[in-house]
Design an enzyme around this catalytic site. Structure first.
Site, PDB file in Angstrom:
ATOM      1  CB  CYS A 291      -0.927  -0.061   1.233  1.00  0.00           C
ATOM      2  SG  CYS A 291      -2.026   1.329   1.676  1.00  0.00           S
TER       3      CYS A 291
ATOM      4  CG  ASP B  13      -0.866   4.189   5.388  1.00  0.00           C
ATOM      5  OD1 ASP B  13       0.217   4.407   6.293  1.00  0.00           O
ATOM      6  OD2 ASP B  13      -2.005   3.955   5.582  1.00  0.00           O
TER       7      ASP B  13
ATOM      8  NE  ARG C 127      -0.673   4.938   8.750  1.00  0.00           N
ATOM      9  CZ  ARG C 127      -1.949   4.776   8.908  1.00  0.00           C
ATOM     10  NH1 ARG C 127      -2.288   4.865  10.504  1.00  0.00           N
ATOM     11  NH2 ARG C 127      -2.851   4.208   8.148  1.00  0.00           N
TER      12      ARG C 127
ATOM     13  CG  HIS D  62      -1.949  -1.121   6.116  1.00  0.00           C
ATOM     14  ND1 HIS D  62      -2.373  -0.264   6.752  1.00  0.00           N
ATOM     15  CD2 HIS D  62      -1.667  -0.697   4.585  1.00  0.00           C
ATOM     16  CE1 HIS D  62      -2.576   0.949   6.127  1.00  0.00           C
ATOM     17  NE2 HIS D  62      -2.467   0.399   4.778  1.00  0.00           N
TER      18      HIS D  62
ATOM     19  CB  CYS E  61      -5.959  -0.610   4.451  1.00  0.00           C
ATOM     20  SG  CYS E  61      -5.689   0.227   2.717  1.00  0.00           S
TER      21      CYS E  61
END
Length: 218
Positions: free
Chosen positions: A51, A53, A55, A107, A110
């Protein structure tokens, strides 16, 4: 030695450049030949499809170094056969880099998957999130039995990663590699933002026998 941490709220154009210089200095102090070796080429054993993302940095959460993982990222780690970007990365990874593992890693928490669970219009991304809604539809019976919304959310994250791995192994790229006897395995993982632990979804596939007859090509 790790470079000095930049506090998120203080990040700017200049702090990023300074962070780079700090990282270079710390890296050379630890290994004077690091960049000479890195510039010679790459031979990563892993393709990571994750992803976007911020993080979920692949190298950091797996404690690996630059050059160890070839990375492709998009919103909600979606894998579809119409995505030429993903297919190009996969083709290069399998046929040129000769990676040994392709990992689709989702994750928990998400945002893309959460948006796909709702009916609120977000924007152009709605067209992308429809792929995740298709995953929900495919597993609608199972999803309907999960009453707790948080558990349902987590399960869709897992199913999205599993379906992504399945779509990878169904590509002509991976099947051709297996037909040629290439050592290649496809996996589905899910990372927890709360614990930092990666969950192996135990769906590893490594040969043509794992491909359903309806999806076999060639």
């Amino acid at each position: 030695m790790c470079a000095k941490t930049i506090e998120t709220e203080n990040i700017s154009y200049k702090t990023l450049l300074q962070g780079n210089r700090d990282w270079v200095k710390d890296t050379i102090d630890s290994d004077p030949n690091f960049f000479d070796k890195l510039s010679e080429g790459q031979n990563p054993p892993v393709l990571w499809i994750g992803c976007s993302d911020s993080r979920v940095p692949a190298n950091q959460i797996t404690n690996t170094k630059p050059g160890d993982i070839f990375v492709h990222r998009n919103i909600a780690n979606v894998v579809v056969h119409t995505d030429m970007n993903m297919l190009s990365v996969l083709d290069y990874s399998v046929n040129v880099l000769k990676v040994k593992h392709v990992i689709v890693c989702g994750h928990y928490g998400c945002g893309g998957v959460k948006a796909a669970l709702g009916n609120k219009q977000v924007g152009i991304i709605d067209n992308w999130l429809r792929n995740i809604r298709d995953v929900y539809r495919t597993h609608e019976r199972e999803m309907a039995t999960i009453k707790d919304p948080d558990q349902r959310f987590d399960r869709l994250v897992e199913l999205n990663a599993i379906e992504g791995a399945s779509n990878i192994m169904n590509t002509s790229i991976v099947q051709a590699a297996w037909a040629d006897g290439q050592d290649l395995a496809v996996h589905a993982w899910v990372y927890s933002l709360k614990t930092g632990i990666i969950k192996d979804m135990k769906v590893t596939c490594n040969c043509l026998d794992d491909v359903a007859p309806a999806f076999k090509v060639g």
